[in-house]
Design a protein around this motif. Structure first.
Motif, PDB file in Angstrom:
ATOM      1  N   MET A   1       6.956  62.149  94.508  1.00 46.58           N
ATOM      2  CA  MET A   1       7.786  63.257  94.081  1.00 46.58           C
ATOM      3  C   MET A   1       8.463  63.891  95.296  1.00 46.58           C
ATOM      4  SD  MET A   1       5.435  65.155  91.213  1.00 46.58           S
ATOM      5  CE  MET A   1       4.866  64.292  89.770  1.00 46.58           C
ATOM      6  N   GLY A   2       9.712  64.228  95.161  1.00 49.20           N
ATOM      7  CA  GLY A   2      10.417  64.804  96.281  1.00 49.20           C
ATOM      8  C   GLY A   2      11.151  66.060  95.912  1.00 49.20           C
ATOM      9  N   THR A   3      11.722  66.711  96.914  1.00 51.97           N
ATOM     10  CA  THR A   3      12.492  67.926  96.702  1.00 51.97           C
ATOM     11  C   THR A   3      13.970  67.575  96.653  1.00 51.97           C
ATOM     12  OG1 THR A   3      10.828  69.177  97.900  1.00 51.97           O
ATOM     13  CG2 THR A   3      12.959  70.222  97.611  1.00 51.97           C
ATOM     14  N   HIS A   4      14.677  68.191  95.711  1.00 48.56           N
ATOM     15  CA  HIS A   4      16.087  67.892  95.522  1.00 48.56           C
ATOM     16  C   HIS A   4      16.894  69.173  95.657  1.00 48.56           C
ATOM     17  CE1 HIS A   4      15.146  63.838  93.864  1.00 48.56           C
ATOM     18  NE2 HIS A   4      14.015  64.452  93.570  1.00 48.56           N
ATOM     19  N   HIS A   5      18.184  68.999  95.894  1.00 48.80           N
ATOM     20  CA  HIS A   5      19.041  70.162  96.027  1.00 48.80           C
ATOM     21  C   HIS A   5      19.125  70.894  94.695  1.00 48.80           C
ATOM     22  CE1 HIS A   5      20.228  69.110 100.050  1.00 48.80           C
ATOM     23  NE2 HIS A   5      20.574  67.895  99.663  1.00 48.80           N
ATOM     24  N   PRO A   6      19.130  72.244  94.721  1.00 49.61           N
ATOM     25  CA  PRO A   6      19.197  73.018  93.477  1.00 49.61           C
ATOM     26  C   PRO A   6      20.406  72.632  92.646  1.00 49.61           C
ATOM     27  CG  PRO A   6      18.719  74.440  95.351  1.00 49.61           C
ATOM     28  CD  PRO A   6      19.070  73.100  95.909  1.00 49.61           C
ATOM     29  N   HIS A   7      20.193  72.577  91.340  1.00 47.00           N
ATOM     30  CA  HIS A   7      21.258  72.329  90.367  1.00 47.00           C
ATOM     31  C   HIS A   7      21.981  71.010  90.584  1.00 47.00           C
ATOM     32  CE1 HIS A   7      20.402  76.596  90.070  1.00 47.00           C
ATOM     33  NE2 HIS A   7      20.919  76.574  88.864  1.00 47.00           N
ATOM     34  N   SER A   8      21.244  70.015  91.054  1.00 44.83           N
ATOM     35  CA  SER A   8      21.788  68.664  91.132  1.00 44.83           C
ATOM     36  C   SER A   8      21.497  67.972  89.807  1.00 44.83           C
ATOM     37  CB  SER A   8      21.156  67.894  92.292  1.00 44.83           C
ATOM     38  OG  SER A   8      21.561  66.546  92.255  1.00 44.83           O
ATOM     39  N   PHE A   9      22.495  67.955  88.922  1.00 44.63           N
ATOM     40  CA  PHE A   9      22.270  67.444  87.575  1.00 44.63           C
ATOM     41  C   PHE A   9      22.175  65.927  87.512  1.00 44.63           C
ATOM     42  CE2 PHE A   9      24.508  71.491  86.042  1.00 44.63           C
ATOM     43  CZ  PHE A   9      23.325  72.191  86.085  1.00 44.63           C
ATOM     44  N   ASP A  10      22.403  65.269  88.628  1.00 46.26           N
ATOM     45  CA  ASP A  10      22.260  63.818  88.660  1.00 46.26           C
ATOM     46  C   ASP A  10      20.878  63.392  89.145  1.00 46.26           C
ATOM     47  OD1 ASP A  10      24.845  63.190  87.754  1.00 46.26           O
ATOM     48  OD2 ASP A  10      25.667  63.579  89.754  1.00 46.26           O
ATOM     49  N   THR A 254       3.521  70.386  82.241  1.00 47.80           N
ATOM     50  CA  THR A 254       4.367  69.380  82.881  1.00 47.80           C
ATOM     51  C   THR A 254       5.504  70.041  83.653  1.00 47.80           C
ATOM     52  OG1 THR A 254       3.865  67.849  81.056  1.00 47.80           O
ATOM     53  CG2 THR A 254       5.748  67.303  82.464  1.00 47.80           C
ATOM     54  N   LEU A 255       6.142  71.016  83.017  1.00 49.04           N
ATOM     55  CA  LEU A 255       7.252  71.723  83.660  1.00 49.04           C
ATOM     56  C   LEU A 255       6.794  72.437  84.934  1.00 49.04           C
ATOM     57  CD1 LEU A 255      10.221  72.621  83.531  1.00 49.04           C
ATOM     58  CD2 LEU A 255       9.494  74.532  82.078  1.00 49.04           C
ATOM     59  N   SER A 256       5.641  73.097  84.876  1.00 50.22           N
ATOM     60  CA  SER A 256       5.120  73.832  86.037  1.00 50.22           C
ATOM     61  C   SER A 256       4.856  72.894  87.211  1.00 50.22           C
ATOM     62  CB  SER A 256       3.834  74.565  85.667  1.00 50.22           C
ATOM     63  OG  SER A 256       4.061  75.532  84.674  1.00 50.22           O
ATOM     64  N   ILE A 257       4.214  71.759  86.911  1.00 49.38           N
ATOM     65  CA  ILE A 257       3.879  70.810  87.985  1.00 49.38           C
ATOM     66  C   ILE A 257       5.138  70.195  88.583  1.00 49.38           C
ATOM     67  CG2 ILE A 257       2.734  68.622  88.486  1.00 49.38           C
ATOM     68  CD1 ILE A 257       0.620  69.408  86.379  1.00 49.38           C
ATOM     69  N   LEU A 258       6.090  69.820  87.731  1.00 49.92           N
ATOM     70  CA  LEU A 258       7.334  69.234  88.243  1.00 49.92           C
ATOM     71  C   LEU A 258       8.138  70.253  89.034  1.00 49.92           C
ATOM     72  CD1 LEU A 258       8.431  67.039  85.205  1.00 49.92           C
ATOM     73  CD2 LEU A 258       7.417  66.293  87.347  1.00 49.92           C
ATOM     74  N   LYS A 259       8.121  71.502  88.565  1.00 46.19           N
ATOM     75  CA  LYS A 259       8.820  72.559  89.288  1.00 46.19           C
ATOM     76  C   LYS A 259       8.213  72.748  90.684  1.00 46.19           C
ATOM     77  CE  LYS A 259      11.545  76.323  89.322  1.00 46.19           C
ATOM     78  NZ  LYS A 259      13.009  76.267  89.251  1.00 46.19           N
ATOM     79  N   GLU A 260       6.902  72.696  90.786  1.00 51.90           N
ATOM     80  CA  GLU A 260       6.227  72.798  92.080  1.00 51.90           C
ATOM     81  C   GLU A 260       6.638  71.686  93.036  1.00 51.90           C
ATOM     82  OE1 GLU A 260       2.084  72.731  91.283  1.00 51.90           O
ATOM     83  OE2 GLU A 260       1.987  74.796  90.554  1.00 51.90           O
ATOM     84  N   ASN A 261       7.021  70.548  92.461  1.00 57.06           N
ATOM     85  CA  ASN A 261       7.370  69.384  93.272  1.00 57.06           C
ATOM     86  C   ASN A 261       8.877  69.216  93.459  1.00 57.06           C
ATOM     87  OD1 ASN A 261       4.807  67.584  93.898  1.00 57.06           O
ATOM     88  ND2 ASN A 261       4.489  68.544  91.903  1.00 57.06           N
ATOM     89  N   GLY A 262       9.628  70.279  93.170  1.00 52.90           N
ATOM     90  CA  GLY A 262      11.043  70.279  93.506  1.00 52.90           C
ATOM     91  C   GLY A 262      11.995  69.859  92.414  1.00 52.90           C
ATOM     92  N   TYR A 263      11.500  69.568  91.236  1.00 52.89           N
ATOM     93  CA  TYR A 263      12.361  69.187  90.121  1.00 52.89           C
ATOM     94  C   TYR A 263      12.690  70.410  89.263  1.00 52.89           C
ATOM     95  CZ  TYR A 263      11.124  64.404  91.377  1.00 52.89           C
ATOM     96  OH  TYR A 263      10.948  63.225  92.066  1.00 52.89           O
ATOM     97  N   GLU A 405      18.546  58.990  83.004  1.00 57.56           N
ATOM     98  CA  GLU A 405      19.542  58.975  84.077  1.00 57.56           C
ATOM     99  C   GLU A 405      19.641  60.324  84.769  1.00 57.56           C
ATOM    100  OE1 GLU A 405      21.216  56.403  85.235  1.00 57.56           O
ATOM    101  OE2 GLU A 405      20.244  55.043  83.811  1.00 57.56           O
ATOM    102  N   SER A 406      19.318  61.383  84.028  1.00 59.38           N
ATOM    103  CA  SER A 406      19.359  62.732  84.592  1.00 59.38           C
ATOM    104  C   SER A 406      18.257  63.557  83.941  1.00 59.38           C
ATOM    105  CB  SER A 406      20.716  63.378  84.320  1.00 59.38           C
ATOM    106  OG  SER A 406      20.679  64.760  84.598  1.00 59.38           O
ATOM    107  N   LEU A 407      17.714  64.517  84.685  1.00 64.28           N
ATOM    108  CA  LEU A 407      16.661  65.383  84.144  1.00 64.28           C
ATOM    109  C   LEU A 407      17.217  66.510  83.292  1.00 64.28           C
ATOM    110  CD1 LEU A 407      14.000  65.712  86.995  1.00 64.28           C
ATOM    111  CD2 LEU A 407      13.748  64.617  84.760  1.00 64.28           C
ATOM    112  N   VAL A 408      18.501  66.549  83.101  1.00 64.24           N
ATOM    113  CA  VAL A 408      19.108  67.558  82.234  1.00 64.24           C
ATOM    114  C   VAL A 408      20.133  66.854  81.343  1.00 64.24           C
ATOM    115  CG1 VAL A 408      20.956  68.151  83.850  1.00 64.24           C
ATOM    116  CG2 VAL A 408      20.211  69.850  82.188  1.00 64.24           C
ATOM    117  N   PRO A 409      20.212  67.230  80.056  1.00 57.84           N
ATOM    118  CA  PRO A 409      21.278  66.678  79.208  1.00 57.84           C
ATOM    119  C   PRO A 409      22.629  67.276  79.623  1.00 57.84           C
ATOM    120  CG  PRO A 409      19.667  67.947  77.897  1.00 57.84           C
ATOM    121  CD  PRO A 409      19.308  68.109  79.321  1.00 57.84           C
TER     122      PRO A 409
END
Length: 423
Positions: A1-10, A254-263, A405-409
């Motif tokens: 799991m990595g950290t991504h730039h905020p609001h990167s919808f891709d 799931t959301l809490s753990i993924l949020k902690e990991n930068g998603y 393909e993306s974590l957001v519709p």
């Protein structure tokens, strides 16, 4: 799991590292526990216990996944915008519902058609490992030494072909609707426009009608019929409340753990607050149905009804009975009453874990007193089976999440509303 730039919808979720390792280790622990239950200790009561735990956890698995489909459907029907940014998580639940369905059908089929020697009212019979209260040969045959008039009266519903066939049809329908909603969302990302959203709205309406009518039947057959003399018209809604609140807790965890990991950088405390309100409200609803089912049965003083609760007040289960209320009512009530707690990812994660364990105990109390009427035990089999299924769910769900393909519709018509959600 990595950290991504905020609001990167891709951004895509990468399932690797500790998450994958821990889930695989948990699966191995579960497999070893099941092998121990079936192969190492060959006493029949241990096989019944292992079958009961497999039924519990496969039913739980399906409940959490179908709660994901249910969540998607009522979000579409309510035309809700707040939840759009986190829809990929329940969509991942919907994607793996088929895995849970296959497991449940295998467990139910094996438990229903495989038999062992058992004493029934002084007669030695060949009874199935599960559902022996109604599926043992001779119970519905007039003149049989074990003939049971009550079971014979229910045989139109409680017979092997109808029971197993109707169970398969309902589960396959839920899986199909879940697949449709995920496919429409993926097509929406590619094509844009309102076509796929309108399809999702329409299919959600159809699903909710079918689901509302069939889920009580599903729970009546799969769980309530383990003690076929007893029935409760509230049992279906009791199970729906349990499945729904557990699914919400799994989404929040799931959301809490993924949020902690930068998603999910676009998800904030306002979204978690709304999830917290749903968990809080449906925990209260679960308690209402639990209390009504318990209190009215006791108040009416009907022996044929109260025997269900009498079993759960015997020494082996009584403290579990009250712990069930502490975990599933008191904990959500007091921990989520304050708005600040609902807005904290850390506190919501703690509450979600409590609820997930609490409703495992809830299902345990629905199943074990009816299947393990003698040789009542709690230990390694229960713990390892739970750990194994948690690992399996984590592995297949996170694998499914990584395939989006993306974590957001990205082209959902209400995405902007979700991004600017504030309460």
């Amino acid at each position: 799991m990595g950290t991504h730039h905020p609001h990167s919808f891709d951004e895509r979720f990468e399932f690797a590292g500790k998450a994958k390792t821990f889930s695989l280790v948990a699966i191995v622990i579960g497999v070893l526990g099941i092998v121990y239950g079936f192969a190492i200790d060959t006493h029949d009561h241990h096989a019944v216990r292992t079958f009961s735990n497999l039924l519990l956890m496969s039913y739980y698995f399906v409940g959490v996944c179908v709660a994901g489909v249910f969540f998607l459907a009522y979000q579409y029907m309510a035309q809700a915008g707040w939840s759009v940014g986190l829809l990929r998580i329940p969509q991942a639940f919907a994607r793996v519902l088929g895995v849970g369905v296959v497991l449940l059908l295998i467990v139910v089929g094996a438990g229903l058609f495989l038999t062992h020697k058992e004493s029934h009212e002084g007669h030695e019979v060949m009874a199935p490992y599960l559902y022996s209260h109604w599926a043992t040969d001779g119970l519905t045959t007039e003149g049989s030494p074990i003939y049971d008039a009550i079971i014979a009266g229910k045989s139109a519903f409680l017979n092997k072909p109808f029971f197993y066939g109707s169970l398969a049809v309902m589960l396959l329908l839920y899986t199909w609707f879940g697949k449709l909603l995920v496919d429409y969302s993926n097509s929406e990302d590619s094509l844009g426009g309102m076509l796929n959203y309108n399809k999702s709205f329409k299919m959600s309406a159809i699903f909710l009608v079918i689901f509302g009518f069939t889920f009580p039947i599903y729970s009546f057959g799969t769980i309530m019929s383990l003690e076929a003399h007893w029935f409760s018209t509230m049992f279906g809604w009791y199970n729906l409340a349990a499945a729904h609140v557990t699914g919400l807790a799994a989404i929040a965890l799931t959301l809490s753990i993924l949020k902690e990991n930068g998603y999910f950088s676009w998800v904030n405390e306002n979204h978690m607050h709304d999830l917290g309100k749903l968990i809080f409200g449906f925990s209260i609803f679960w308690t209402y149905v639990w209390f009504a089912q318990f209190f009215l049965t006791w108040y009416a003083n009907m022996p044929e009804e109260s025997v269900y609760f009498y079993k759960r007040w015997e020494p082996e289960y009584k403290w579990w009975f009250w712990l069930n209320i502490v975990l599933n009512f008191c904990a959500p009530l007091f921990l989520l009453m304050k708005n600040d707690n609902k807005r904290s990812f850390t506190r919501m994660k703690i509450v979600a874990i409590v609820i997930i364990i609490g409703h495992w105990l809830d299902y345990y109390l629905m199943i074990m007193p009816g299947t393990m009427e003698q040789h009542r035990e709690f230990g390694l089999t229960e713990v390892t089976t739970f750990v194994g299924f948690v690992g399996l769910f984590s592995f297949v769900m996170l694998s499914a999440l990584s395939k989006f393909e993306s974590l957001v519709p990205k082209k959902h018509p209400f995405l902007e509303e979700s991004l600017h959600h504030h309460i």
